[in-house]
Write a protein that holds these residues in place. Structure first.
Motif, PDB file in Angstrom:
ATOM      1  N   TRP A 290     -13.188   0.013  -1.835  1.00  0.00           N
ATOM      2  CA  TRP A 290     -12.005   0.857  -2.004  1.00  0.00           C
ATOM      3  C   TRP A 290     -12.044   1.495  -3.398  1.00  0.00           C
ATOM      4  O   TRP A 290     -12.559   0.903  -4.362  1.00  0.00           O
ATOM      5  CB  TRP A 290     -10.724   0.046  -1.860  1.00  0.00           C
ATOM      6  CG  TRP A 290     -10.405  -0.402  -0.464  1.00  0.00           C
ATOM      7  CD1 TRP A 290     -11.154  -0.229   0.655  1.00  0.00           C
ATOM      8  CD2 TRP A 290      -9.229  -1.126  -0.055  1.00  0.00           C
ATOM      9  NE1 TRP A 290     -10.534  -0.791   1.738  1.00  0.00           N
ATOM     10  CE2 TRP A 290      -9.345  -1.350   1.333  1.00  0.00           C
ATOM     11  CE3 TRP A 290      -8.113  -1.613  -0.723  1.00  0.00           C
ATOM     12  CZ2 TRP A 290      -8.370  -2.022   2.066  1.00  0.00           C
ATOM     13  CZ3 TRP A 290      -7.138  -2.281   0.000  1.00  0.00           C
ATOM     14  CH2 TRP A 290      -7.257  -2.483   1.379  1.00  0.00           C
TER      15      TRP A 290
ATOM     16  N   SER B 237      -8.837   5.487   0.787  1.00  0.00           N
ATOM     17  CA  SER B 237      -9.743   4.444   1.277  1.00  0.00           C
ATOM     18  C   SER B 237      -9.042   3.090   1.399  1.00  0.00           C
ATOM     19  O   SER B 237      -9.557   2.186   2.062  1.00  0.00           O
ATOM     20  CB  SER B 237     -10.951   4.307   0.330  1.00  0.00           C
ATOM     21  OG  SER B 237     -10.532   3.934  -0.977  1.00  0.00           O
ATOM     22  N   TRP B 238      -7.882   2.944   0.789  1.00  0.00           N
ATOM     23  CA  TRP B 238      -7.117   1.700   0.880  1.00  0.00           C
ATOM     24  C   TRP B 238      -6.396   1.679   2.226  1.00  0.00           C
ATOM     25  O   TRP B 238      -5.368   2.325   2.413  1.00  0.00           O
ATOM     26  CB  TRP B 238      -6.086   1.611  -0.244  1.00  0.00           C
ATOM     27  CG  TRP B 238      -6.635   1.487  -1.636  1.00  0.00           C
ATOM     28  CD1 TRP B 238      -7.868   1.829  -2.076  1.00  0.00           C
ATOM     29  CD2 TRP B 238      -5.930   0.989  -2.772  1.00  0.00           C
ATOM     30  NE1 TRP B 238      -7.990   1.590  -3.425  1.00  0.00           N
ATOM     31  CE2 TRP B 238      -6.816   1.063  -3.882  1.00  0.00           C
ATOM     32  CE3 TRP B 238      -4.641   0.494  -2.982  1.00  0.00           C
ATOM     33  CZ2 TRP B 238      -6.446   0.665  -5.166  1.00  0.00           C
ATOM     34  CZ3 TRP B 238      -4.274   0.096  -4.261  1.00  0.00           C
ATOM     35  CH2 TRP B 238      -5.175   0.170  -5.341  1.00  0.00           C
TER      36      TRP B 238
END
Length: 340
Positions: free
Chosen positions: A66, A54-55
């Motif tokens: 995140w 998610s980063w």
């Protein structure tokens, strides 16, 4: 001139939200870039999926969502916490720019595979309240700069490969520190008496290292830890029984096993430490008779005395400890009064 002044002031007033918005965007971008640079240096332990997908720059607007990232409340996207416990991550801290996180209050990466030394630059996290680097593979020394983190309440560096001495600057954390765990490293040398400055600490574990606590030197510097409930110095070296322990009257857990103590257990332990629930004194060199006043410790649930050479019989009064599910006396004496 009057109208111009009013118009100019109004213009500044109207522009202020824009300035703040730009500043917030710039801060978010700086933090995101720092996180992404760190991410690029990390890997995951074999057999596990990478937890930081998610980063990403494409997901910048959702940085506060995140994995492991928490932002300040109030709608301002400023990182306040990085929480990545037990994420199977491998890497170091040397690619994380700590200066990019001026509002970080919590950094928790326990239970991973981080290695290398702890960077002195970690002291740039001046608002940090909670720092947990435990159960990793960090080596090198504890940076003295860690004493600059004067807002810290919780510091856990346990179960790593950290060596060298405990820096006396840890005593600078006296204002807020409540929890200090250095257990299970390769620390050596004499424990600095400045640790006695930590008068708010309730949990203190410096066991399972190669440390020496010179009780005679501490006696003039450290009278007690009034808040201390948990103290362990297991597998360390004690020249004599520390007085500060005997006057830390809120202790509920005390582990001084394998510390080379000899002679007799001080009588004041049985009169002062009546809140004790766990008492571990195994594998020392105690040789004097065990005090019959042991029954003063009526809250004991776990008593371990094996591996000593107490003379005489075990006192009958030990049978008056009614809430004692764990009793390990092993080969502690030449004769016993139990069972007579």
């Amino acid at each position: 001139m009057g109208n111009f002044g009013w118009n100019y002031a109004a213009l500044i007033f109207l522009a202020m939200p824009c300035f703040f918005a730009l500043e917030t965007i710039a801060s978010t971008t700086t933090e995101a870039e720092a996180l992404l640079k760190w991410k690029s240096s990390l890997s995951v332990f074999e057999g596990f999926s990478f937890p930081l997908d998610s980063w990403s720059l494409s997901n910048l607007r959702n940085m506060c969502n995140w994995t492991g990232i928490v932002c300040n409340a109030g709608g301002v996207a400023i990182v306040s916490e990085i929480n990545l416990p037990n994420a199977h991550l491998c890497g170091t801290l040397h690619h994380l720019n700590f200066t990019s996180f001026p509002s970080l209050t919590r950094f928790n990466i326990t239970g991973n595979y981080f290695n290398g030394s702890i960077p002195p630059a970690i002291a740039d996290l001046s608002d940090l309240v909670f720092l947990d680097l435990s159960n990793n593979e960090f080596d090198g020394k504890i940076p003295p700069q860690i004493g600059n983190l004067t807002e810290l309440q919780h510091l856990d560096l346990s179960v790593n490969f950290i060596s060298g001495v405990i820096p006396h600057q840890i005593g600078n954390l006296r204002r807020e520190l409540e929890y200090l765990d250095l257990n299970g490293n390769d620390l050596s040398g004499v424990i600095p008496h400045q640790i006695g400055n930590l008068q708010k600490v309730w949990f203190l574990d410096i066991g399972h290292n190669n440390l020496l606590l010179d009780a005679s030197h501490w006696s003039s510097k450290v009278k007690s830890f009034p808040m201390l409930r948990h103290f362990s110095f297991a597998s360390g070296t004690l020249i004599s029984f520390p007085d500060f322990i005997l006057y830390s009257r809120n202790l509920t857990y005390l582990d001084l096993s394998l510390t080379c103590l000899n002679g007799s257990i001080p009588e004041s332990l049985f009169t002062n430490l009546k809140k004790l629930e766990c008492l571990h004194l195994s594998f020392n060199e105690f040789s004097e008779p065990l005090s019959p006043n042991i029954n003063n410790l009526s809250n004991l649930k776990d008593l371990r005395l094996s591996g000593n050479q107490f003379q005489g019989e075990i006192p009958y009064s030990i049978g008056q400890l009614k809430n004692l599910p764990v009793l390990d006396i092993g080969q502690t004496q030449k004769s016993s009064g139990l069972g007579h």
